[in-house]
Design an enzyme around this catalytic site. Structure first.
Site, mmCIF file in Angstrom:
data_model
loop_
_atom_site.group_PDB
_atom_site.id
_atom_site.type_symbol
_atom_site.label_atom_id
_atom_site.label_comp_id
_atom_site.label_asym_id
_atom_site.label_seq_id
_atom_site.Cartn_x
_atom_site.Cartn_y
_atom_site.Cartn_z
ATOM 1 N N ASP A 51 -2.316 2.010 -4.368
ATOM 2 C CA ASP A 51 -3.565 2.608 -3.640
ATOM 3 C C ASP A 51 -4.616 1.709 -3.955
ATOM 4 O OD1 ASP A 51 -4.664 3.700 -5.969
ATOM 5 O OD2 ASP A 51 -4.009 5.742 -5.403
ATOM 6 N N HIS B 110 0.837 -1.123 0.037
ATOM 7 C CA HIS B 110 0.139 -0.178 0.013
ATOM 8 C C HIS B 110 0.810 1.313 0.140
ATOM 9 C CE1 HIS B 110 -3.732 1.844 0.045
ATOM 10 N NE2 HIS B 110 -4.308 1.759 1.095
#
Length: 416
Positions: A391, A387
């Site tokens: 995204d 992450h």
């Protein structure tokens, strides 16, 4: 005249290996280039061939020892049978692991010289043979040079055709029924293979350094199943390989990676490296566990080329002939747990890659299509990703692109 057997060059930046198994015993005749020992590196198992024809003399290292490239591990004697060699010397030119070697169950005395000829069993295969009370000489080996693999033993267990003859009862045994024995509580301590140690370290590193997140979707496999059923015979006749699901998914992934390049990127220091190619790592089952060879430039391959490459990797994994070059690199990984029956999982990325796609089993489920409840063959998809780089929007976009291509394979042909 005696000839030294040395640890060969194992690949770029690889300086040591662990002795996995001796494939020949002292006194055995060996041919030129015949494997006498297997070595385990961080990624693959490598056979050490005999540099000359002769007889295996002294083994200078034991199974489980760590050896450096160039170290002498055995002696080949010229001519006939060699004299009984001394046991592996403690001062052999090898660096021992910190932990003591794991105890190995003793094989039956006739295990290596049964009716099937001279059998050499790896530690993992030997354990299975002993656990199930099998006669290895009655099992047909499908590995390299006819060696037994774990799959061969598992198949023999299922077929029930290789049970060893039970030893006769002792004549002094009392006629009265013996007291029932206590439930077994045995334990076995086995040294982790170098491959398993490396996998463990890399997975833990991924958990500690990456911000791991998994996003799910599901895909209707109806169209791919229909296409496969319709064309599988023609496909195999033309290309010499069966049409599987991995070819479709690999092509779908390469198209999605082009649309969402961040999923195909990696973090290096404070920089992001984007790749304009797709080197797809695919998890393949091998006798010692899963390995991850790489399909290079998969974005430029056809479905047939992908299937041929995966098929070749599967054969090499089974034979233990995957090379360091086969495993090197990779920008994205596909892991198909569905072949083992997995319904859903959260796969861990293969660092330094930033994402991995997990495929799962296909099962009929009730879904709604055009306002009607219908039964469709459905599969869950799982994308685990870092992450820090990818995204949620990119992850979902990637999964939807893969889903759309699989549900409408025509997209793979017209590049949509």
């Amino acid at each position: 005249m005696a000839t030294e057997v040395k640890v060969p060059t194992l690949g770029e930046s690889v300086t040591e290996a662990t002795v996995g198994a001796w494939l020949k015993k002292p006194g055995d005749a060996v041919a030129l280039d015949e494997p006498i020992c297997s070595l385990e590196t961080d990624k693959v198992a490598v056979d050490v061939p005999s540099p000359v024809a002769g007889t295996l003399g002294q083994q200078l290292v034991k199974e489980g020892d760590t050896v450096n490239v160039g170290a002498v591990i055995a002696i080949i004697e010229a001519g006939g049978a060699a004299a009984s060699p001394a046991p592996a010397a403690a001062a052999a030119p090898a660096k021992a692991e910190a932990a003591a070697p794991a105890p190995t169950a003793s094989a039956p005395a006739d295990e290596d010289d049964g009716e099937g000829g001279n059998l050499t069993l790896s530690p993992a295969v030997r354990r299975l043979v002993l656990e199930h009370g099998l006669d290895p000489s009655k099992i047909k080996g499908t590995g390299k040079d006819g060696r037994l693999t774990k799959d061969d033993v598992v198949a023999a267990v299922a077929a029930g055709t290789a049970k060893a003859t039970a030893a006769p009862a002792a004549s002094a045994a009392p006629a009265a029924a013996a007291a029932p024995s206590a439930p077994g509580r045995g334990e076995e301590r086995v040294r982790m293979t170098r491959l398993r140690q490396t996998v463990a370290k890399r997975l833990k590193t991924a958990q500690e350094t990456a911000a791991l997140l998994t996003t799910f979707n599901d895909v209707d496999m109806s169209a791919v199943i229909e296409a496969r059923a319709k064309y599988k015979d023609l496909f195999e006749k033309k290309h010499g390989v069966r049409l599987g699901f991995m070819g479709f998914f690999t092509k779908a992934v390469t198209m999605a990676l082009r649309d969402v390049p961040g999923v195909n990127a990696q973090i290096e220091g404070d920089e992001i490296i984007y790749h304009d190619y797709a080197d797809i790592s695919v998890a393949v089952s091998a006798p010692n566990g899963l390995v991850v060879p790489v399909i290079r430039n998969a974005e430029s391959m056809s479905v047939a080329q992908v299937e041929k490459t995966i098929g070749e990797f599967g054969r090499k994994a089974k034979d233990g002939t995957l090379t360091m070059e086969d495993m090197k690199g990779g920008t994205f990984t596909i892991s198909n747990g569905g072949v083992f029956g997995s319904l859903m999982s959260t796969p861990i990325i293969n660092t330094p890659q930033s994402a991995v796609l997990g495929l799962h089993r296909i099962e009929d489920r009730a879904v709604v299509r055009d306002g009607q409840i219908v039964i469709r063959p459905m599969m869950y998809l799982a994308l685990s990703y870092d992450h820090r780089l990818i995204d949620g929007r990119e992850a979902v976009t990637f999964l939807v692109a893969v889903k759309n291509a699989i549900e409408d394979p025509t997209r793979l042909l017209i590049d949509l």
